[in-house]
Write an enzyme that holds these catalytic residues in place. Structure first.
Site, PDB file in Angstrom:
ATOM      1  CD1 TRP A  42      -4.024 -12.026   1.730  1.00 53.28           C
ATOM      2  CD2 TRP A  42      -3.347 -10.185   0.640  1.00 53.28           C
ATOM      3  NE1 TRP A  42      -4.330 -10.943   2.520  1.00 53.28           N
ATOM      4  CE2 TRP A  42      -3.929  -9.803   1.884  1.00 53.28           C
ATOM      5  CE3 TRP A  42      -2.829  -9.173  -0.196  1.00 53.28           C
ATOM      6  CZ2 TRP A  42      -4.014  -8.454   2.284  1.00 53.28           C
ATOM      7  CZ3 TRP A  42      -2.927  -7.852   0.216  1.00 53.28           C
ATOM      8  CH2 TRP A  42      -3.516  -7.506   1.444  1.00 53.28           C
TER       9      TRP A  42
ATOM     10  CD  GLU B  25      -5.173  -8.974  -2.849  1.00 57.96           C
ATOM     11  OE1 GLU B  25      -6.003  -9.706  -2.254  1.00 57.96           O
ATOM     12  OE2 GLU B  25      -5.156  -7.743  -2.716  1.00 57.96           O
TER      13      GLU B  25
ATOM     14  CE1 TYR C 266      -7.339 -13.935  -1.032  1.00 60.47           C
ATOM     15  CE2 TYR C 266      -7.957 -12.246  -2.626  1.00 60.47           C
ATOM     16  CZ  TYR C 266      -7.108 -12.718  -1.648  1.00 60.47           C
ATOM     17  OH  TYR C 266      -6.013 -11.980  -1.282  1.00 60.47           O
TER      18      TYR C 266
ATOM     19  CD1 TRP D   1      -2.654  -1.193   2.561  1.00 59.53           C
ATOM     20  CD2 TRP D   1      -2.504  -1.934   0.456  1.00 59.53           C
ATOM     21  NE1 TRP D   1      -3.586  -2.200   2.381  1.00 59.53           N
ATOM     22  CE2 TRP D   1      -3.507  -2.676   1.107  1.00 59.53           C
ATOM     23  CE3 TRP D   1      -2.242  -2.233  -0.883  1.00 59.53           C
ATOM     24  CZ2 TRP D   1      -4.240  -3.681   0.478  1.00 59.53           C
ATOM     25  CZ3 TRP D   1      -2.960  -3.244  -1.509  1.00 59.53           C
ATOM     26  CH2 TRP D   1      -3.945  -3.940  -0.823  1.00 59.53           C
TER      27      TRP D   1
ATOM     28  CG  ASN E  77      -7.041  -3.812  -2.745  1.00 60.15           C
ATOM     29  OD1 ASN E  77      -6.732  -4.774  -3.443  1.00 60.15           O
ATOM     30  ND2 ASN E  77      -7.590  -3.956  -1.539  1.00 60.15           N
ATOM     31  CD  GLU E  78      -9.844  -7.381  -3.355  1.00 63.50           C
ATOM     32  OE1 GLU E  78     -10.669  -7.143  -2.460  1.00 63.50           O
ATOM     33  OE2 GLU E  78      -9.255  -8.465  -3.470  1.00 63.50           O
TER      34      GLU E  78
END
Ligand code: NAG
Ligand code: NAG
Length: 415
Positions: A376, A334, A294, A97, A213-214
């Site tokens: 991740w 990720e 994920y 970050w 991010n996302e």
């Protein structure tokens, strides 16, 4: 790079020596050469990342916490320790970050107000990465609330009475918030590192910029709002910095503009998030596509073997898009498996990781668009309170350590 000039070296001497070679080339570098080696910018040609005229395939990791831990004396050493440990495993890119909006240790205290202490911490992170031959994929804001995110920007505008809506998605369409974000981006990109004197936009240690991010913009499932934001912000980054690659930071879900791909999405909800992998990545200012993995978060009750089948389909679909639709590298930025799933054991993680790393390797071997993957997440001993249900200290798990190192070696052989 790991294999520079050693293409014949690895296959003959095998895995154990590759590990030793990685150790010498990274761990020993600072000792043998007081001056850091020249570092080039990572570029791209079609579906490949390029470095020094050769294709680059990435094995790397996420440690979101580097800047935060570089602020205070008591935790700063973790940053160098993590980057050195990553380098010893042959990992070449760390995603982290470059934002912290409005909370504890925030970089941006309020719109346009920066904490110099925290900026110096980010300077330090970049210097440590450089020393260890690791490049940084720097993310510029969070869609989620951790470290401030879009919600913090919306609250700022709302508190100052200039926000046009208190919905957290107004981050994407409110002109006053666009101004806040652009000011922040410009300040970071033109930051002159207080240790090296190099502006961030001129520093090859930075692998690329990630816009957010996302991103999800559920208030507009057509996808137009998020697309407009991506178009505007990617052009803005390029207007300041033409040397670095830019990516969006997507999870990779397909949206209504990609009807043929909707069956690849995990479940129905994924097409209604206002994001669309192909459309969002298909802009000239976006140099490579990003995808997350994920399976256990995206499905509610799927057997682990079916998770693996999904992951294979998910990755192959995106790699095909990179080759046929986008002509850009596809970077799996990720991947992880939560330890909260039913029947969790660490060996399940190794199985998932191996499935993912094998697909990246095969894609690379066939010169297809799968350009790398970032686990991740990794951290070091003594900071368990910063762990989530995904983190590992890799050297505490021999099998995982070996898997990751082996991937570095075999990707290095191809480059
Ligand atoms: C980029 O790739 C194309 C096609 O593979 C190749 O012809 C060209 O020489 C490459 N350019 C560079 C700068 O490597
Ligand atoms: C944004 O707002 C929606 C609706 O109030 C809420 O469900 C969601 O959790 C919020 N997301 C973030 C990242 O704050």
């Amino acid at each position: 790079m790991v294999a520079a000039g050693n293409g014949l070296f690895f296959p003959i001497i095998g895995f154990a020596s590759c590990v030793a070679f990685i150790y010498m080339s990274f761990g020993g570098l600072n000792v043998s050469y007081p001056k850091e080696p020249e570092m080039g910018f990572v570029t791209r040609n079609g579906t490949h990342f390029m470095l020094d005229g050769k294709a680059l395939y990435v094995n790397g990791w996420n440690s979101y916490w580097l800047m935060d831990h570089a602020v205070h004396d008591y935790s700063r050493a973790r940053v160098g320790a993590m980057l050195q440990a990553g380098a010893k495993m042959g990992l070449t890119v760390c995603r982290t970050w470059a934002f912290n909006d409005g909370g504890y240790n925030s970089l941006q205290i309020s719109p346009g107000q920066f904490d110099e202490r925290v900026f110096k911490a980010l300077d330090h992170v970049i210097v440590e990465a450089r020393k260890n031959g690791v490049r940084l994929l720097l993310s510029l804001v969070n869609n989620l609330q951790a470290y401030g995110g879009k919600t913090q920007y919306v609250n700022w505008a709302w508190e100052e009475g200039i926000g046009i809506s208190s919905s957290n998605d107004s981050f994407f369409f409110d002109p006053s918030i666009h101004k806040y974000f652009k000011h922040y981006v410009k300040t970071v990109l033109t930051r002159k590192n207080t240790i090296t004197g190099v502006e961030y936009r001129n520093d090859p240690t930075i692998f690329a910029w990630e816009l957010i991010n996302e991103p999800r913009c559920m208030s507009d499932p057509s996808g137009d709002t998020l697309q407009d934001w991506i178009d505007e912000m990617s052009a803005f980054v390029k207007s300041i910095d033409k040397k670095h690659l830019v990516t969006v930071g997507l999870e990779g879900f397909y949206g209504p503009k990609s009807p043929k791909r909707l069956t690849v999405n995990p479940e129905m909800w994924a097409s209604a998030l206002g994001s669309d992998f192909i459309r969002n990545s298909n802009n000239d200012n976006i140099d490579f596509a990003s995808v997350h993995i994920y399976p256990d978060h995206w499905f509610h009750d799927l057997e682990f073997e079916d998770d693996l089948k999904f992951v294979t389909k998910w990755m192959l679909s995106h790699i095909e898009d990179g080759d046929k639709e986008l002509n850009k590298p596809v970077f799996f930025t990720e991947y992880g498996l939560s330890n909260l799933i039913k029947g969790f054991e660490p060996s399940l993680r190794d199985k998932l990781y191996k499935t993912i790393l094998d697909i990246v390797y095969k894609s690379a071997k066939r010169k297809r668009s799968g350009a790398g993957a970032l686990i991740w997440q990794l951290f070091v001993e003594g900071m368990e309170e910063y762990n989530d249900d995904f983190g590992i200290v890799p050297w505490e798990r021999t099998s995982t350590y070996k898997l990751l190192t082996e991937q570095s070696c075999r990707l290095g052989r191809i480059s």
